[in-house]
Scaffold this motif. Structure first.
Motif: not given
Ligand code: TXA
Ligand code: MG
Length: 323
Positions: A297-323
């Motif tokens: 979404v546009p990187e302004r206002g609440l968009g910064v927090a939304i994109n932060d969550r989306l980027r983390r959701a898209a990030a490589p997944r760690p070993d499940p044992a690491a939580g």
């Protein structure tokens, strides 16, 4: 699991359960929290266990007043000024832990700092006040997964393993609080959220740069987080087989997608934030969908927090044992 309508009797019952060391799912304006007595090692250990959360990740202590915050944290002028203006609300302050704070060491993961917030939700404030102790409450989901914004999300996460959910309706904001570190000479935002940097700067002046990914000050800054079970990628050029589209704004090209959900057709960032976690869950459960493609979404206002969550959701997944 009992999903209880919040009336005086059920809130009193939940408060008794908290005082006895039990856990309750608590509504807040941001997301539902898995609440326990922050002064009890046993209750806090239960939270870590139920979430399968890495022990080094400290919890936010929720209070029902600035007075209660001052029993656990040292509040300097900046902290008081911000608390007076932003509380109750989605701003968490990381502050020096009071030497005589009656807080479980586990809650703060052994740090000499503590994260404090006063949530803007009547049910949460009543519950904390009646419990009479600060309440540790991470988002009520298994570690690394999508945060819950409705009671049924909480039920999907924990089922029979959790006794009581107080139904405070769908979370109004839909994204976790802004985490602001005030333990140094300048404030630093550790996690973007609904309270904007400009708002904070207007109160306490310039903010410092966020710590880099390699050495997270706030362990919630670990890269993969907020992740649905199905793979998620950002800003697709075109559909891949079995993929669903999480869209934003006026009708994008949707040819080839197995399903489409729009966070906000009218490009309203507050509406998109409120829908984000619920839509990720829906796409995770939709039959025939094997992956999720999300538009940032546009990187302004609440968009910064939304994109932060989306980027983390898209990030490589760690070993499940690491939580
Ligand atoms: O909106 C919210 O903040 C929700 C609702 C339930 O209040 N709670 C929440 O809690 O998101 P949790 O535990 O999922 O996230 C807490 C964040 C993490 O990023 C954690 O690392 C950070 O706050 N944190 C907690 N204590 C800290 C400390 N002493 N120093 C630095 N970061 C801290
Ligand atoms: Mg969380």
């Amino acid at each position: 699991m009992a999903i209880l309508q919040p009336i005086p009797q059920t809130i009193a019952e939940a408060a008794r359960h908290l005082r006895a060391g039990g856990l309750v799912a608590m509504p807040t304006e941001t997301v539902y929290g898995l609440a326990g007595d922050a002064t009890s090692d046993r209750a806090v250990a239960l939270i870590f266990e139920l979430k399968a959360r890495p022990r080094f990740n400290p919890l936010i202590c929720h209070v029902s007043s600035i007075k209660m915050a001052e029993t656990i944290a040292v509040m300097d002028r900046r902290a008081k000024y911000l608390a007076q203006r932003q509380w109750p609300g989605p701003l968490t302050l990381v502050l020096p832990r009071r030497a005589d704070a009656k807080l479980s060491r586990l809650a703060t993961a052994g740090l000499d700092t503590v994260a404090v917030r006063m949530p803007d939700h009547g049910v949460a404030l009543d519950l904390i006040e009646q419990a009479g102790v600060p309440i540790a409450a991470p988002s009520a989901n298994r570690s690394g997964g999508v945060s819950p914004t409705t009671p049924s999300h909480v039920e999907a996460e924990f089922g029979k393993r959790l006794g009581i959910v107080l139904d405070g309706g769908p979370a109004r904001v839909g994204l976790e609080s802004t985490v602001l570190d005030l333990t140094g000479p300048v404030g630093v935002i550790l996690r973007p959220g609904a309270v904007q940097p400009e708002t904070i700067q207007a109160s306490i002046g310039e903010l410092g740069a966020a710590p880099t990914e390699g050495q997270p000050k706030s362990p919630g800054m670990l890269s993969s987080h907020y992740a649905p079970r199905r793979p998620l990628r950002l800003d697709p050029d075109e559909a891949r087989k079995g993929e669903a589209l999480l869209a934003f704004g006026p009708a994008p090209g949707v040819e080839g997608y197995a399903a489409v959900l729009n966070l906000s057709a009218g490009s309203d960032l507050a509406e998109a934030a409120a829908n984000l976690f619920a839509y990720l869950r829906m796409l995770d459960e939709m039959p025939g969908v094997t992956g999720i493609a999300a538009m940032t979404v546009p990187e302004r206002g609440l968009g910064v927090a939304i994109n932060d969550r989306l980027r983390r959701a898209a990030a490589p997944r760690p070993d499940p044992a690491a939580g």
